[in-house]
Design a protein around this motif. Structure first.
Motif, PDB file in Angstrom:
ATOM      1  N   THR A   1      -2.480  14.387  -1.787  1.00 14.26           N
ATOM      2  CA  THR A   1      -1.656  13.361  -1.145  1.00 14.26           C
ATOM      3  C   THR A   1      -0.340  13.153  -1.887  1.00 14.26           C
TER       4      THR A   1
ATOM      5  N   THR B   1       3.304  13.739  -0.113  1.00 14.22           N
ATOM      6  CA  THR B   1       4.226  12.599  -0.109  1.00 14.22           C
ATOM      7  C   THR B   1       5.613  13.031  -0.567  1.00 14.22           C
TER       8      THR B   1
ATOM      9  N   VAL C   1       6.238   3.754  -1.959  1.00 16.01           N
ATOM     10  CA  VAL C   1       5.029   4.536  -2.227  1.00 16.01           C
ATOM     11  C   VAL C   1       4.687   4.577  -3.701  1.00 16.01           C
TER      12      VAL C   1
ATOM     13  N   LEU D   1      -0.376   8.118  -3.758  1.00 15.52           N
ATOM     14  CA  LEU D   1       0.841   8.707  -3.202  1.00 15.52           C
ATOM     15  C   LEU D   1       1.861   9.075  -4.269  1.00 15.52           C
TER      16      LEU D   1
END
Length: 407
Positions: A213, A217, A388, A394
């Protein structure tokens, strides 16, 4: 400044110095592609649509190489991929003028683009392998310097050769790239081979959910930057000359300021910012980029455009090494090849999409719109980075420095 750059290069591992010389030779030998359109038009055998398809196939091949990098680097060492890409590149450049149909040229150019781009993610993977974490930002800056100097020399030399004998451009290009492959092969030391044999077996998916992830991102947050920096090489000259009505030398000055600043200042700047966090580097870079591209749309004079160029050039020198460094940090060694290939694919997505996007945005007579759009996109990405960063799934949270001992 040049002395600082040479000092930084000397301070890196011998394998990296070999890699940078190889990159410089390779990019300097890339003479044929910048003149491919002119060469095809001069043949009077192809329509404008066919020329566009032939040249566009190069970008498709390059994108395919970036996507294939992950699977290929699972089984083949990065050094072998680079040498194979150089040899394949030289072979395609040599035989391409012999193709006698648009279909053959399109296929040949696609394969040419594949071999050309195969070098890039493999070189990034080698940079990660042979650089210490503390030196990685500087190492990527040196790599970008080799690319930029080479891509400045190549077209300049190619212009001289093209004026003398257009077909000779392909022969000289092939010879230089083949000589580069020989150089890299001869400089591959026993230690480098051993390191390649011990490399971690590649994977197609990161071993942890956070690793996956975090990469995707930053991949998505980097796309606005890739789109923005595809605009100057594809749109700037037409914008300056036709839309702003300025003399063509202003476009030349802008390109010179951009290239000269990178050559003189990028490595010293990143050496000075060696200990600045990824987060802070990206914030500064995205802020300068968004402001610089927005000002390109607002500027109506040559000096104002040069001033805006200095802003987005400063951002370029900060943000690209920071992005590459961050991608390497969030990448487990088993997915470094895959992630570097996908990062490079994002760069090519920008180069493929932006010419069409800029045409669409200027269709209504609003010449400055592409600059505003990419500036806004970078600004939105900047806000998203701030958002984020709060999630450990993230964003890679960098450890706080240890407090100084109390005496």
């Amino acid at each position: 400044m040049l002395r600082s750059t040479l000092h930084a290069v000397r301070g890196l591992a011998p394998e990296l110095r070999t890699l940078f010389i190889t990159t410089l030779l390779f990019r300097s030998g890339t003479m044929a592609f910048p003149f491919l359109s002119a060469y095809l038009v001069a043949q009077n055998d192809y329509s404008a649509g066919q020329v566009g398809s032939i040249v566009g196939a190069y970008g498709v091949g390059a994108l395919a190489a970036d996507i294939a990098a992950g699977p290929v680097l699972r089984f083949v060492s990065a050094r072998t991929v680079m040498i194979s890409g150089l040899v394949g590149n030289a072979a395609l450049v040599l035989v391409l003028p012999l193709a006698e149909s648009a279909a053959l040229l399109t296929v040949g150019t696609l394969v040419w683009g594949f071999f050309y781009e195969a070098f890039t993610p493999a070189a990034y993977a080698e940079t990660v392998r042979y650089s210490r974490e503390s030196d990685r930002k500087v190492a990527f800056s040196c790599n970008r310097l080799a690319i930029n100097v080479g891509m400045g020399l190549g077209p300049a030399l190619g212009g001289l050769v093209f004026a003398w004998r257009p077909a000779g451009l392909f022969l000289i290009n092939a010879c230089v790239v083949l000589a580069t492959a020989v150089f890299l092969t001869l400089r591959t030391s026993k230690g480098a081979v051993a390191a390649g044999e011990k490399q971690v077996r590649g994977r197609m998916v990161a071993p942890t959910l956070k690793g996956e992830t975090r990469f995707w991102t930053i991949f998505l947050l980097a796309l606005p930057i890739h789109l923005a920096y595809a605009l100057p090489p594809t749109f700037l000259s037409a914008y300056v000359i036709h839309e702003r009505g300025l003399d063509s030398f202003w476009a030349g000055i802008i390109f010179f300021v951009n290239a000269g600043s990178i050559v003189l200042f990028e490595v010293p700047l990143n050496t000075a910012m060696r200990n600045v966090s990824h987060y802070a580097s990206l914030l500064v870079g995205y802020l300068l980029a968004g402001a610089g591209f927005a000002l390109m749309g607002l500027s109506g004079s040559g000096p104002a455009l040069v001033g805006a160029t200095l802003l987005w050039t400063a951002a370029e020198m900060i943000v690209f090494p920071a992005l590459l460094h961050y991608v390497s940090e969030v990448s487990d060694p088993s997915v470094t090849g895959r992630n570097m290939g996908l990062y490079s694919a994002g760069v090519n997505v920008g180069l493929i999409a932006v010419p069409q996007l800029s045409l669409m945005l200027t269709a209504g007579g609003h010449a400055a719109t592409p600059w505003y759009v990419v500036g806004a996109a970078v600004g939105i990405a900047l806000v998203l980075i701030v958002t984020v960063r709060r999630s450990s799934h993230l964003w890679l949270t960098e450890p706080e420095p240890e407090p100084a001992p109390v005496s």
